[in-house]
Write a protein that holds these residues in place. Structure first.
Motif, short mmCIF file in Angstrom:
data_model
loop_
_atom_site.label_atom_id
_atom_site.label_comp_id
_atom_site.label_asym_id
_atom_site.label_seq_id
_atom_site.Cartn_x
_atom_site.Cartn_y
_atom_site.Cartn_z
N VAL A 180 73.24 -10.43 1.99
CA VAL A 180 73.06 -10.44 0.54
C VAL A 180 74.40 -10.39 -0.19
CG1 VAL A 180 72.13 -9.13 -1.41
CG2 VAL A 180 70.74 -9.47 0.64
N HIS A 181 75.34 -9.59 0.32
CA HIS A 181 76.56 -9.32 -0.42
C HIS A 181 77.81 -9.97 0.17
CE1 HIS A 181 74.48 -6.39 -2.91
NE2 HIS A 181 73.96 -5.86 -1.82
N ARG A 182 77.76 -10.42 1.43
CA ARG A 182 78.99 -10.96 2.05
C ARG A 182 78.76 -12.33 2.67
NH1 ARG A 182 79.39 -5.46 4.47
NH2 ARG A 182 80.87 -4.23 3.25
N ASN A 183 77.69 -13.00 2.28
CA ASN A 183 77.40 -14.34 2.79
C ASN A 183 77.31 -14.35 4.32
OD1 ASN A 183 76.82 -17.08 2.45
ND2 ASN A 183 78.94 -17.68 2.79
N GLY A 184 76.76 -13.28 4.88
CA GLY A 184 76.53 -13.25 6.32
C GLY A 184 77.68 -12.71 7.14
N ASN A 185 78.75 -12.23 6.51
CA ASN A 185 79.88 -11.65 7.23
C ASN A 185 79.83 -10.13 7.15
OD1 ASN A 185 81.22 -14.18 7.84
ND2 ASN A 185 81.69 -14.28 5.65
N ASP A 186 80.21 -9.47 8.25
CA ASP A 186 80.27 -8.02 8.19
C ASP A 186 81.57 -7.60 7.49
OD1 ASP A 186 82.35 -8.17 10.03
OD2 ASP A 186 81.11 -7.59 11.74
N LYS A 187 81.79 -6.30 7.38
CA LYS A 187 82.95 -5.82 6.61
C LYS A 187 84.28 -6.17 7.27
CE LYS A 187 82.44 -1.23 8.66
NZ LYS A 187 82.21 0.21 8.36
N ASP A 188 84.24 -6.55 8.56
CA ASP A 188 85.46 -6.98 9.24
C ASP A 188 85.67 -8.49 9.16
OD1 ASP A 188 86.09 -4.34 10.06
OD2 ASP A 188 84.66 -4.53 11.73
N GLY A 189 84.75 -9.18 8.48
CA GLY A 189 84.87 -10.63 8.33
C GLY A 189 84.22 -11.44 9.42
N THR A 190 83.51 -10.78 10.34
CA THR A 190 82.84 -11.48 11.45
C THR A 190 81.44 -11.92 11.00
OG1 THR A 190 84.03 -10.12 13.06
CG2 THR A 190 82.07 -11.32 13.84
N LYS A 191 81.14 -13.19 11.18
CA LYS A 191 79.85 -13.72 10.73
C LYS A 191 78.74 -13.38 11.73
CE LYS A 191 79.69 -17.53 8.45
NZ LYS A 191 79.07 -17.02 7.19
N HIS A 192 77.58 -13.01 11.18
CA HIS A 192 76.40 -12.78 12.02
C HIS A 192 75.88 -14.14 12.51
CE1 HIS A 192 76.01 -8.51 11.14
NE2 HIS A 192 76.24 -8.78 9.87
N THR A 193 75.80 -14.29 13.82
CA THR A 193 75.38 -15.58 14.40
C THR A 193 74.10 -15.46 15.22
OG1 THR A 193 76.80 -15.21 16.34
CG2 THR A 193 77.76 -16.41 14.47
N ASP A 194 73.39 -14.33 15.09
CA ASP A 194 72.21 -14.10 15.90
C ASP A 194 70.91 -14.16 15.09
OD1 ASP A 194 72.72 -11.85 14.44
OD2 ASP A 194 72.22 -10.43 16.04
N ILE A 195 70.99 -14.66 13.84
CA ILE A 195 69.77 -14.72 13.02
C ILE A 195 69.10 -16.07 13.26
CG2 ILE A 195 68.84 -14.39 10.68
CD1 ILE A 195 71.40 -12.99 9.91
N ASP A 196 68.61 -16.25 14.48
CA ASP A 196 67.91 -17.48 14.80
C ASP A 196 66.41 -17.32 14.54
OD1 ASP A 196 67.06 -15.87 16.90
OD2 ASP A 196 68.33 -16.86 18.39
N GLN A 197 65.63 -18.35 14.86
CA GLN A 197 64.20 -18.30 14.56
C GLN A 197 63.50 -17.21 15.37
OE1 GLN A 197 63.64 -22.59 15.26
NE2 GLN A 197 62.66 -22.69 13.24
N ASP A 198 63.91 -17.00 16.61
CA ASP A 198 63.30 -15.94 17.41
C ASP A 198 63.57 -14.57 16.80
OD1 ASP A 198 62.27 -17.73 19.24
OD2 ASP A 198 63.95 -17.53 20.65
N TYR A 199 64.79 -14.36 16.31
CA TYR A 199 65.12 -13.08 15.67
C TYR A 199 64.27 -12.89 14.42
CZ TYR A 199 67.77 -9.54 13.12
OH TYR A 199 68.13 -8.41 12.42
N LEU A 200 64.14 -13.94 13.62
CA LEU A 200 63.35 -13.83 12.40
C LEU A 200 61.90 -13.49 12.71
CD1 LEU A 200 64.76 -16.91 10.43
CD2 LEU A 200 65.10 -14.50 9.86
N ARG A 201 61.33 -14.16 13.70
CA ARG A 201 59.92 -13.89 14.04
C ARG A 201 59.76 -12.47 14.60
NH1 ARG A 201 60.26 -19.55 16.05
NH2 ARG A 201 59.14 -20.85 14.53
N LYS A 202 60.73 -12.02 15.38
CA LYS A 202 60.68 -10.66 15.91
C LYS A 202 60.72 -9.65 14.78
CE LYS A 202 61.10 -7.26 18.94
NZ LYS A 202 60.01 -6.84 19.83
N MET A 203 61.62 -9.86 13.81
CA MET A 203 61.71 -8.95 12.68
C MET A 203 60.42 -8.97 11.88
SD MET A 203 64.53 -7.33 12.84
CE MET A 203 64.29 -6.58 11.24
N GLY A 204 59.84 -10.14 11.69
CA GLY A 204 58.57 -10.22 10.97
C GLY A 204 57.49 -9.41 11.66
N THR A 205 57.43 -9.50 12.99
CA THR A 205 56.42 -8.74 13.75
C THR A 205 56.65 -7.23 13.61
OG1 THR A 205 56.18 -10.54 15.36
CG2 THR A 205 55.50 -8.33 16.05
N LEU A 206 57.90 -6.81 13.65
CA LEU A 206 58.19 -5.38 13.53
C LEU A 206 57.83 -4.86 12.14
CD1 LEU A 206 61.63 -5.11 15.39
CD2 LEU A 206 59.36 -4.45 16.22
#
Length: 293
Positions: free
Chosen positions: A241-267
């Motif tokens: 929301v606030h860093r366009n997908g980068n953590d505070k060290d500037g590393t981009k999150h690259t694990d938000i794939d469709q499987d991750y999204l569906r898993k989060m939805g189930t949880l």
């Protein structure tokens, strides 16, 4: 705000600052987090925070400090452990918050069905996709709206739920004069509503604590891996929301794939079902208690 009671609520709500504290347990490595109240007249404050691993009983003393409007934290027993402290915005807006939507769970289920269809239709295989980050943020918006409507709605409708809410930080130590009660017999209900409307319902630790306090049961999953995945997702949401997908060290999150999204939805669907079950069980217990009396 016009009445004396409303002015009192405004003054009462501004007395303290609410912060969210998080760190990894030095013993088991499990996420530890809590929603705390920082007194308005202190610059140094101590609280006890337990780790969220239900199989252990690790409790830590956290020293919170305020300096020049910023907040920091440190474990008294392990000062090398990194402690995050973020201030929660509980300020009043110039417009009234709408009342909770009735039928929150049905609205949530409809929104989740549409969201899952969108994951299949526009989600991308790449975990670094901006579309997937958008879908992830949308998921959190759906869940936040449900938690807010369900919890606030239950509190406004039932005085016994309000009574349990008074055990929460920010409410348990409040005192109201008899004159104020005469001016507004619904002052407790208004205090509970004002407090809840000012909270961030994407704080899963906070939501879990409210549900356990008000309805008698936690709603985070029992499986520690699932629970850990959910807790880590809170910071990931912030980064999206606030860093366009980068953590505070500037590393981009690259694990938000469709499987991750569906898993989060189930949880999240599991948490919503647990909340519905907890609210229903609490209603049944109150019914039989009233019947017996």
């Amino acid at each position: 705000m016009g009445s004396m009671s409303e002015l009192m609520i405004e003054k009462w709500a501004a007395e303290a600052v609410h912060v969210e504290v998080g760190f990894l347990c030095p013993i088991c490595g499990h996420p530890s987090a809590a929603f705390l109240e920082f007194p308005g007249d202190e610059d140094d404050h101590i609280e006890e925070v337990s780790c969220l691993n239900p199989e252990t009983d690790h409790e830590w003393t956290v020293r919170l400090r305020r300096k020049d409007g910023s907040y920091s934290g440190q474990l008294e027993q392990h000062r090398d452990v990194k402690v995050s402290v973020s201030m929660l915005d509980t300020s009043d807006d110039d417009w009234d918050e709408p009342l909770p939507e009735p039928g929150a769970y049905g609205i949530f289920l409809d929104a989740m069905r549409e969201w899952r269809a969108n994951v299949s239709a526009i989600g991308e295989p790449s975990g670094a996709s901006s579309r997937n980050r958008m879908l992830f943020g949308t998921l959190y918006s759906i869940v936040e709206a449900y938690f807010s409507d369900a919890i606030i709605g239950a509190a406004l409708a039932d005085t016994s739920v309000q009574r349990h809410m008074l055990k929460l930080d920010g409410l348990k130590d409040k005192q109201v004069s008899l004159d104020t009660i005469l001016d507004n017999p619904d002052i407790v209900r208004e205090m509970v509503k004002t407090t809840l409307q000012g909270l961030s319902f994407h704080s899963l630790t906070l939501v879990n604590r409210i549900c356990e306090t008000a309805f008698g049961k936690p709603i985070l999953p029992h499986d520690k891996d699932d629970r850990s995945l959910l807790m880590r997702s809170v910071n990931k949401r912030h980064d999206c929301v606030h860093r366009n997908g980068n953590d505070k060290d500037g590393t981009k999150h690259t694990d938000i794939d469709q499987d991750y999204l569906r898993k989060m939805g189930t949880l999240f669907e599991g948490m919503a079902q647990s909340l519905e079950d907890s609210m229903r069980d609490a209603q049944v217990k109150r019914f039989f208690a009233d019947l017996g009396s």
